[in-house]
Design a protein around this motif. Structure first.
Motif, PDB file in Angstrom:
ATOM      1  N   UNK A  73       0.832  -1.205   0.000  1.00 47.95           N
ATOM      2  CA  UNK A  73       0.000   0.000   0.000  1.00 47.95           C
ATOM      3  C   UNK A  73       0.861   1.248   0.000  1.00 47.95           C
ATOM      4  N   UNK A  74       1.908   1.258   0.831  1.00 51.35           N
ATOM      5  CA  UNK A  74       2.810   2.401   0.852  1.00 51.35           C
ATOM      6  C   UNK A  74       3.540   2.583  -0.464  1.00 51.35           C
ATOM      7  N   UNK A  75       3.998   1.480  -1.031  1.00 53.76           N
ATOM      8  CA  UNK A  75       4.711   1.549  -2.315  1.00 53.76           C
ATOM      9  C   UNK A  75       3.774   1.997  -3.428  1.00 53.76           C
ATOM     10  N   UNK A  76       2.534   1.510  -3.398  1.00 50.72           N
ATOM     11  CA  UNK A  76       1.558   1.937  -4.391  1.00 50.72           C
ATOM     12  C   UNK A  76       1.281   3.421  -4.314  1.00 50.72           C
ATOM     13  N   UNK A  77       1.197   3.943  -3.092  1.00 55.44           N
ATOM     14  CA  UNK A  77       0.993   5.382  -2.925  1.00 55.44           C
ATOM     15  C   UNK A  77       2.131   6.168  -3.563  1.00 55.44           C
TER      16      UNK A  77
END
Length: 403
Positions: A261-265
């Motif tokens: 999720x953090x990487x996608x953001x």
């Protein structure tokens, strides 16, 4: 500039500066516990060094008189002495410095766990001088990229906040350094796990917060005319990219992760950076999904191609930057292929993107290779295994005290 615009410019500058500690937290959580100090120090070292270089001569180099000049005269106003008393000029210079700082800091993720701090600082100063400062002049300061549309009789290149100058630039340099320093002692899928997931999410949160200043900050020069579109797109593309990344993780690995999720953001933020002021919100959502999906797939390429980009700078920043820059060729307001234009916008976007990519990669590779062959860029294998924090900095990220 009225007082409200001046206040926003100062606020945006502070927000973008905060993004570099955000990078430090994001990268720091992703590495192993005995490398966290080293990883975070590379970001803080960039904050110190690049700020000084920008004030001394970098700002002067970032503006040129026309498309035939590669960079400005570094000594035209050495130390910004001539701007004393010019609030607008000094705040603008400060805002520009924060972009230079984070661009350099982003590169460090590709060489996590194995780089000497002194060698990194030498590289950072040389790369900023030879690559970032001139590229900033090309993209925003009157150089060949800014004038490419007029030169070719096509629409102008769109890079509102740094798809080329920041993300493609940093990603290409990261790939070069990953090749120069080589693989870590253990390099295989699943061998390196984030040591502190909450730290990763804290870093991603700080980056998302600061990115509103990153993308909308320059609106103090534009009477805030596009600020609503910019902040909506910065929110929407990022959110959509989280969903795209998580779907890929679920389909591929069976689980959607918080690190994903953090990487996608970050992937969504990277992709929307060049496009934030030139897409309708619906197209920004689609860009986010595309970036989330493709970057989630791209981070696996390092295992197939055999280069050790430790923290996926290439897969997220280089790939995401290219996606966002080229996407404008199809969906930019009025000039995209599917939004009233023709292939002209795509052509200039591609020339700018790959021009910066090639230049940054070549110079970064030469600099990294020269440093490695002289003073050495990579720590010894036994020091990597023991942990670079204590070897390089004499510190430990976590002091465990036994009573």
């Amino acid at each position: 500039m009225d007082t409200g615009e001046l206040a926003w410019a100062i606020t945006a500058s502070a927000m973008v500066l905060l993004m570099t500690p955000g990078v430090a937290f994001f990268y720091g959580g992703l590495v192993k516990a005995k490398s966290v100090v080293s990883m975070m120090m590379m970001s803080f070292g960039a904050m110190g060094l690049i700020s000084v270089l920008w004030i001394l001569y970098g700002f002067n180099m970032s503006a040129v008189g026309g498309p035939t000049e590669l960079f400005g005269n570094p000594f035209s106003d050495f130390g910004l002495m001539g701007l004393t008393g010019d609030n607008e000029g000094l705040v603008g210079a400060t805002f520009g410095a924060t972009f230079a700082i984070i661009t350099v800091a982003l590169i460090s993720g590709a060489i996590a766990d194995r780089a000497k701090f002194g060698a990194w600082m030498i590289f950072a100063g040389l790369w900023a001088t030879l690559v970032y400062f001139p590229v900033a002049a090309w993209v925003w300061g009157g150089g060949w990229i800014l004038n490419l549309g007029d030169t070719l009789g096509l629409p102008g290149v769109i890079d509102y906040a740094g798809g080329t100058a920041v993300h493609i630039n940093a990603g290409a340099a990261a790939l070069a350094l990953a090749l120069v320093l080589g693989k870590r002692v253990v390099f295989e899928k699943g061998a390196h796990k984030p040591h502190n997931v909450p730290l990763v999410l804290l870093g991603a949160s700080l980056l998302w917060f600061g990115w509103f200043g990153f993308n909308a900050g320059a609106e103090f020069l534009n009477d805030m005319a596009l600020v609503g579109l910019i902040v909506t797109n910065t929110l929407g593309a990022t959110a959509a990219a989280i969903l795209g990344w998580l779907v890929v993780e679920k389909l591929k690995d069976g689980k959607a992760t918080s690190v994903g999720a953090g990487s996608g953001a970050i992937a969504g933020l990277v992709a929307i950076t060049p496009a934030c002021a030139n897409l309708a919100p619906g197209w920004a959502l689609l860009l986010g999904v595309v970036a989330g999906v493709l970057c989630a797939l791209a981070v696996e390429l390092k295992f197939k191609l055999g280069f050790d980009d430790s923290l996926d700078v290439v897969g997220i920043h280089l790939v995401g930057g290219v996606i966002g820059t080229l996407y404008l060729g199809f969906f930019a307001i009025d000039t995209g292929l599917f939004t009233g234009g023709d292939l002209g916008q795509l052509a200039v976007q591609a020339i700018a993107a790959f021009g910066v990519l090639i230049y940054s990669f070549v110079v970064a590779y030469i600099l990294g290779f020269a440093i490695e062959k002289t003073i050495g860029f990579r720590v010894k294998n036994e020091d990597e295994v023991a942990g670079v924090d204590t070897i390089v900095h004499g510190e430990s990220g976590y002091a465990i005290v036994n009573d």
